[in-house]
Design a protein around this motif. Structure first.
Motif, PDB file in Angstrom:
ATOM      1  N   ALA A  19      49.450  27.417 -41.398  1.00 39.86           N
ATOM      2  CA  ALA A  19      50.460  28.121 -42.196  1.00 39.86           C
ATOM      3  C   ALA A  19      49.875  28.610 -43.517  1.00 39.86           C
ATOM      4  N   ARG A  20      49.056  27.787 -44.148  1.00 36.79           N
ATOM      5  CA  ARG A  20      48.435  28.190 -45.414  1.00 36.79           C
ATOM      6  C   ARG A  20      47.558  29.428 -45.211  1.00 36.79           C
ATOM      7  N   ILE A  21      46.743  29.410 -44.175  1.00 38.64           N
ATOM      8  CA  ILE A  21      45.874  30.552 -43.885  1.00 38.64           C
ATOM      9  C   ILE A  21      46.718  31.759 -43.490  1.00 38.64           C
ATOM     10  N   GLY A  22      47.754  31.535 -42.693  1.00 41.87           N
ATOM     11  CA  GLY A  22      48.639  32.623 -42.288  1.00 41.87           C
ATOM     12  C   GLY A  22      49.287  33.321 -43.465  1.00 41.87           C
ATOM     13  N   ARG A  23      49.802  32.547 -44.408  1.00 42.57           N
ATOM     14  CA  ARG A  23      50.406  33.135 -45.612  1.00 42.57           C
ATOM     15  C   ARG A  23      49.389  33.951 -46.390  1.00 42.57           C
ATOM     16  N   LEU A  24      48.189  33.439 -46.513  1.00 46.20           N
ATOM     17  CA  LEU A  24      47.118  34.139 -47.222  1.00 46.20           C
ATOM     18  C   LEU A  24      46.829  35.491 -46.561  1.00 46.20           C
ATOM     19  N   LEU A  25      46.747  35.508 -45.240  1.00 43.86           N
ATOM     20  CA  LEU A  25      46.445  36.746 -44.523  1.00 43.86           C
ATOM     21  C   LEU A  25      47.546  37.787 -44.704  1.00 43.86           C
ATOM     22  N   VAL A  26      48.800  37.348 -44.649  1.00 41.97           N
ATOM     23  CA  VAL A  26      49.910  38.286 -44.823  1.00 41.97           C
ATOM     24  C   VAL A  26      49.976  38.771 -46.271  1.00 41.97           C
ATOM     25  N   GLN A  27      49.808  37.869 -47.236  1.00 37.41           N
ATOM     26  CA  GLN A  27      49.841  38.264 -48.644  1.00 37.41           C
ATOM     27  C   GLN A  27      48.752  39.276 -48.983  1.00 37.41           C
ATOM     28  N   ARG A  28      47.593  39.135 -48.373  1.00 38.87           N
ATOM     29  CA  ARG A  28      46.483  40.061 -48.630  1.00 38.87           C
ATOM     30  C   ARG A  28      46.526  41.302 -47.739  1.00 38.87           C
ATOM     31  N   ARG A  29      47.576  41.428 -46.939  1.00 38.09           N
ATOM     32  CA  ARG A  29      47.757  42.567 -46.032  1.00 38.09           C
ATOM     33  C   ARG A  29      46.649  42.653 -44.987  1.00 38.09           C
ATOM     34  N   LEU A  30      46.071  41.504 -44.657  1.00 36.11           N
ATOM     35  CA  LEU A  30      45.057  41.453 -43.608  1.00 36.11           C
ATOM     36  C   LEU A  30      45.700  41.239 -42.249  1.00 36.11           C
ATOM     37  N   ALA A  31      46.951  40.821 -42.237  1.00 38.31           N
ATOM     38  CA  ALA A  31      47.737  40.657 -41.022  1.00 38.31           C
ATOM     39  C   ALA A  31      49.167  41.062 -41.320  1.00 38.31           C
ATOM     40  N   ALA A  32      49.800  41.691 -40.349  1.00 39.92           N
ATOM     41  CA  ALA A  32      51.209  42.053 -40.505  1.00 39.92           C
ATOM     42  C   ALA A  32      52.096  40.831 -40.309  1.00 39.92           C
ATOM     43  N   CYS A  33      51.642  39.931 -39.447  1.00 41.78           N
ATOM     44  CA  CYS A  33      52.417  38.748 -39.088  1.00 41.78           C
ATOM     45  C   CYS A  33      51.464  37.698 -38.540  1.00 41.78           C
ATOM     46  N   VAL A  34      51.763  36.447 -38.802  1.00 41.00           N
ATOM     47  CA  VAL A  34      51.007  35.336 -38.219  1.00 41.00           C
ATOM     48  C   VAL A  34      52.009  34.394 -37.562  1.00 41.00           C
ATOM     49  N   ASN A  35      51.742  34.058 -36.313  1.00 39.49           N
ATOM     50  CA  ASN A  35      52.565  33.087 -35.585  1.00 39.49           C
ATOM     51  C   ASN A  35      51.803  31.780 -35.476  1.00 39.49           C
ATOM     52  N   VAL A  36      52.391  30.706 -35.993  1.00 38.40           N
ATOM     53  CA  VAL A  36      51.826  29.368 -35.812  1.00 38.40           C
ATOM     54  C   VAL A  36      52.423  28.847 -34.518  1.00 38.40           C
ATOM     55  N   LEU A  37      51.577  28.739 -33.501  1.00 34.42           N
ATOM     56  CA  LEU A  37      52.054  28.450 -32.153  1.00 34.42           C
ATOM     57  C   LEU A  37      52.338  26.980 -31.909  1.00 34.42           C
ATOM     58  N   GLY A  38      51.622  26.114 -32.577  1.00 29.49           N
ATOM     59  CA  GLY A  38      51.862  24.693 -32.376  1.00 29.49           C
ATOM     60  C   GLY A  38      50.628  23.963 -31.892  1.00 29.49           C
ATOM     61  N   LEU A  70      39.526  40.036 -42.645  1.00 30.05           N
ATOM     62  CA  LEU A  70      40.325  38.909 -42.159  1.00 30.05           C
ATOM     63  C   LEU A  70      39.422  37.736 -41.800  1.00 30.05           C
ATOM     64  N   ILE A  71      38.352  38.012 -41.060  1.00 31.32           N
ATOM     65  CA  ILE A  71      37.424  36.934 -40.675  1.00 31.32           C
ATOM     66  C   ILE A  71      36.847  36.267 -41.913  1.00 31.32           C
ATOM     67  N   LEU A  72      36.430  37.043 -42.888  1.00 30.56           N
ATOM     68  CA  LEU A  72      35.871  36.476 -44.120  1.00 30.56           C
ATOM     69  C   LEU A  72      36.895  35.596 -44.835  1.00 30.56           C
ATOM     70  N   ALA A  73      38.134  36.071 -44.932  1.00 32.30           N
ATOM     71  CA  ALA A  73      39.176  35.296 -45.612  1.00 32.30           C
ATOM     72  C   ALA A  73      39.447  33.985 -44.884  1.00 32.30           C
ATOM     73  N   VAL A  74      39.504  34.026 -43.559  1.00 30.07           N
ATOM     74  CA  VAL A  74      39.753  32.803 -42.794  1.00 30.07           C
ATOM     75  C   VAL A  74      38.594  31.835 -42.975  1.00 30.07           C
ATOM     76  N   PRO A 107      45.599  48.727 -46.759  1.00 30.03           N
ATOM     77  CA  PRO A 107      45.336  48.132 -48.089  1.00 30.03           C
ATOM     78  C   PRO A 107      46.359  48.644 -49.114  1.00 30.03           C
ATOM     79  N   ASP A 108      46.786  47.755 -49.992  1.00 29.29           N
ATOM     80  CA  ASP A 108      47.736  48.103 -51.044  1.00 29.29           C
ATOM     81  C   ASP A 108      46.998  48.861 -52.133  1.00 29.29           C
ATOM     82  N   THR A 109      47.318  50.121 -52.287  1.00 28.42           N
ATOM     83  CA  THR A 109      46.649  50.951 -53.289  1.00 28.42           C
ATOM     84  C   THR A 109      47.401  51.018 -54.605  1.00 28.42           C
ATOM     85  N   THR A 110      48.548  50.307 -54.696  1.00 29.20           N
ATOM     86  CA  THR A 110      49.328  50.343 -55.935  1.00 29.20           C
ATOM     87  C   THR A 110      48.900  49.282 -56.935  1.00 29.20           C
ATOM     88  N   ALA A 111      48.099  48.318 -56.481  1.00 28.64           N
ATOM     89  CA  ALA A 111      47.717  47.208 -57.372  1.00 28.64           C
ATOM     90  C   ALA A 111      46.575  47.590 -58.285  1.00 28.64           C
TER      91      ALA A 111
END
Length: 111
Positions: A19-38, A70-74, A107-111
């Motif tokens: 979940a921590r990695i998933g949130r990071l990926l979505v916040q950085r716009r490296l993933a649109a969605c992350v599903n934690v499957l279990g 994404l790979i680098l961030a993970v 990528p977010d170009t407004t920041a």
């Protein structure tokens, strides 16, 4: 047909790490969605020993041009020396959903 969209399959030590990695990926716009499957049971060989351990599987929906970042961030956020990160191309799907993945991973170009 290659859409440019990818599903990235990963495993983590536990659900909190996934979940921590998933949130990071979505916040950085490296993933649109992350599903934690279990929980999954992983049997693998590491450094000459066969292991049989519990892990948590998770998947990210992303775009091909975001995969390297994404790979680098993970890898930077992960507790494993060699985390499982494998990308599978999507041959097709719902056009509006694929468009949403593309839009969310630009990528977010407004920041």
């Amino acid at each position: 047909m290659d859409t440019g969209a990818l599903i990235v399959y990963m495993t983590a030590a536990d659900a909190d790490e996934a979940a921590r990695i998933g949130r990071l990926l979505v916040q950085r716009r490296l993933a649109a969605c992350v599903n934690v499957l279990g929980s999954v049971r992983s049997i693998y060989s590491w450094q000459g020993t066969v292991h049989d351990e519990g892990e948590t599987a998770f998947i990210a929906k992303t775009w091909a041009d975001r995969l390297d970042e994404l790979i680098l961030a993970v890898r930077q956020a992960h507790s494993y020396d060699v985390p499982c990160i494998v990308a599978l191309p999507l041959a097709g799907g719902s056009a509006p959903f694929l468009d949403w993945i593309r839009e969310q991973t630009r990528p977010d170009t407004t920041a």
